[in-house]
Every structure is written in C-alpha cells, then in structure tokens.
Write a protein that holds these residues in place. Structure first.
Motif, PDB file in Angstrom:
ATOM      1  N   LYS A 185      75.644 -66.439-106.000  1.00 25.80           N
ATOM      2  CA  LYS A 185      76.899 -66.639-106.736  1.00 25.80           C
ATOM      3  C   LYS A 185      77.051 -65.504-107.748  1.00 25.80           C
ATOM      4  O   LYS A 185      76.067 -64.921-108.208  1.00 25.80           O
ATOM      5  N   LYS A 227      69.107 -79.557-110.822  1.00 24.73           N
ATOM      6  CA  LYS A 227      68.867 -78.889-112.104  1.00 24.73           C
ATOM      7  C   LYS A 227      70.024 -79.186-113.041  1.00 24.73           C
ATOM      8  O   LYS A 227      71.180 -79.185-112.617  1.00 24.73           O
ATOM      9  N   GLN A 228      69.689 -79.457-114.289  1.00 29.88           N
ATOM     10  CA  GLN A 228      70.713 -79.762-115.281  1.00 29.88           C
ATOM     11  C   GLN A 228      70.723 -78.631-116.306  1.00 29.88           C
ATOM     12  O   GLN A 228      69.678 -78.296-116.858  1.00 29.88           O
ATOM     13  N   HIS A 238      76.225 -79.161-117.435  1.00 28.83           N
ATOM     14  CA  HIS A 238      76.508 -79.393-116.016  1.00 28.83           C
ATOM     15  C   HIS A 238      75.254 -79.860-115.288  1.00 28.83           C
ATOM     16  O   HIS A 238      74.176 -79.317-115.500  1.00 28.83           O
ATOM     17  N   ASP A 239      75.439 -80.848-114.425  1.00 19.78           N
ATOM     18  CA  ASP A 239      74.322 -81.375-113.637  1.00 19.78           C
ATOM     19  C   ASP A 239      74.497 -80.945-112.185  1.00 19.78           C
ATOM     20  O   ASP A 239      75.429 -81.383-111.514  1.00 19.78           O
ATOM     21  N   TYR A 240      73.602 -80.083-111.719  1.00 18.58           N
ATOM     22  CA  TYR A 240      73.653 -79.629-110.331  1.00 18.58           C
ATOM     23  C   TYR A 240      72.915 -80.585-109.401  1.00 18.58           C
ATOM     24  O   TYR A 240      72.841 -80.335-108.199  1.00 18.58           O
ATOM     25  N   PRO A 247      79.092 -70.203-109.975  1.00 17.03           N
ATOM     26  CA  PRO A 247      78.538 -71.560-109.944  1.00 17.03           C
ATOM     27  C   PRO A 247      79.589 -72.554-110.458  1.00 17.03           C
ATOM     28  O   PRO A 247      80.439 -72.197-111.281  1.00 17.03           O
ATOM     29  N   ALA A 248      79.511 -73.806-109.989  1.00 15.91           N
ATOM     30  CA  ALA A 248      80.513 -74.819-110.348  1.00 15.91           C
ATOM     31  C   ALA A 248      80.679 -74.972-111.859  1.00 15.91           C
ATOM     32  O   ALA A 248      81.790 -75.195-112.347  1.00 15.91           O
ATOM     33  N   ALA A 249      79.590 -74.832-112.588  1.00 12.09           N
ATOM     34  CA  ALA A 249      79.646 -75.010-114.048  1.00 12.09           C
ATOM     35  C   ALA A 249      80.574 -74.007-114.720  1.00 12.09           C
ATOM     36  O   ALA A 249      81.037 -74.236-115.844  1.00 12.09           O
ATOM     37  N   HIS A 275      68.164 -69.918-108.222  1.00  8.91           N
ATOM     38  CA  HIS A 275      69.029 -71.104-108.273  1.00  8.91           C
ATOM     39  C   HIS A 275      70.475 -70.604-108.244  1.00  8.91           C
ATOM     40  O   HIS A 275      70.780 -69.563-108.803  1.00  8.91           O
ATOM     41  N   GLN A 276      71.360 -71.333-107.557  1.00  9.57           N
ATOM     42  CA  GLN A 276      72.762 -70.894-107.405  1.00  9.57           C
ATOM     43  C   GLN A 276      72.806 -69.495-106.752  1.00  9.57           C
ATOM     44  O   GLN A 276      73.538 -68.594-107.182  1.00  9.57           O
TER      45      GLN A 276
END
Ligand SMILES: Nc1nc2c([nH]c(=O)n2[C@H]2C[C@H](O)[C@@H](COP(=O)(O)OP(=O)(O)OP(=O)(O)O)O2)c(=O)[nH]1
Ligand SMILES: [Mg+2]
Length: 141
Positions: free
Chosen positions: A41, A87-88, A82-84, A125-127, A37-38
């Motif tokens: 990154k 996946k949260q 964070h909510d992707y 990752p954005a989070a 996931h991600q």
C-alpha cells in the motif's frame, strides 16, 4: 457476566505519521514493502513510536531513517484509531511544516510527490481515508 476474549485486550501500536507538503502543494508518499503489514500500500512515511520517545521524536527519527530529511517544524494534524483485525493501530499524524533535505526512499521503497487532488488515485491502508479526506477538503475550502 460479560465474556471477554483475549482479543478484547489486543494491544495497540502507536505510529508517528508525517504528512509532508511541498511549497507547491504536493504531498510526499512512499510504497510499503511486500513483506510489511499492509503490504504494497502507499503510505505517509513514519513508523512505530519506541519506548521513551515522544511522537515528535519518533517522527523525526523515522523520517531521517526512511527518507533522509531533518524535521525542523511539525504540528498535530489528526489522530486515527483503526483495527485491522490482525493489528490495531493508533496513527498520530503530524503535518511536517519545516524540513531540510530532499525526501527520497532510503530503504529501496518507491516514493513520489503527488498533488493533493490526485491522492485518491493511490491505494492507501484503510485507516488513511480520513487523512486524504481532510487534506482534500482543506484544499477545496
Ligand atoms: N507509516 C505509516 N504507517 C501506516 C499508515 N497507515 C497505516 O495504517 N499504517 C500502519 C501500518 C503499520 O501497521 C503501522 C506502521 O508500522 P511500520 O511497519 O511502518 O513501522 P516501522 O516504520 O517502525 O517499521 P518496522 O520497523 O516495523 O518495519 O501503521 C501510514 O500512512 N504510514
Ligand atoms: Mg515505517
């Protein structure tokens, strides 16, 4: 009546994340794998908290497994939800203030020490944006 889809109850994953700082102010980061996931990154090492574990225990286990260090001291740094979409996550980030051993990627992942001021050159990752912001603000202040 409010309509709730199953999405509303999507389960969050609790993740223990370690910000490891060297004595000369560099941070240790790793690159996520192509199939994770991600994917691809950069990240602060860590992983999912398993049933029956505290965040500190999970962090110690993950950092031993992923980068081969033994955590001797850590303190809360920040918590990010964070909510992707797919996946949260809830990231419980700890500053690792004491460890033994020299961190290195044990799972074949690229890794490196990066000066705090250069962290924004990396694709996280954005989070992670608030983590980098907090580290850099602290640096300037
Ligand atoms: N370790 C880590 N995970 C992060 C960061 N930022 C971020 O959004 N995440 C997300 C990506 C993943 O969805 C989740 C961490 O799960 P993970 O896949 O690394 O978990 P794990 O180490 O237990 O690995 P695995 O057994 O599932 O392969 O948190 C970060 O800086 N470090
Ligand atoms: Mg991990």
């Amino acid at each position: 009546m409010m309509k709730m889809s199953t999405e509303t109850f999507k389960k969050s994953v609790l993740v223990a994340v370690g910000v490891i700082e060297s004595t000369d102010g560099e941070i240790f980061i790793c690159r996520r794998g192509a199939s994770q996931h991600q994917a691809n990154k950069w990240e602060f090492p860590g992983g999912k908290v398993e049933a029956g574990e505290t965040v500190a225990q999970a962090l110690a286990r993950e950092l031993q497994e992923e980068i081969g260090i033994r955590v001797t001291d850590c303190r809360p740094f920040m918590r990010i939800e964070h909510d992707y979409g797919d996946k949260q996550v809830i990231l419980d980030i700890r500053k690792v203030t004491g460890f033994s051993g020299e961190p290195h990627g044990l799972e074949g992942q690229p890794s490196r020490w990066v000066p705090i001021a250069k962290l924004h050159d990396y694709d996280f990752p954005a989070a992670n944006s608030p983590i980098v912001d907090k580290l850099q603000n602290k640096c300037e202040g």
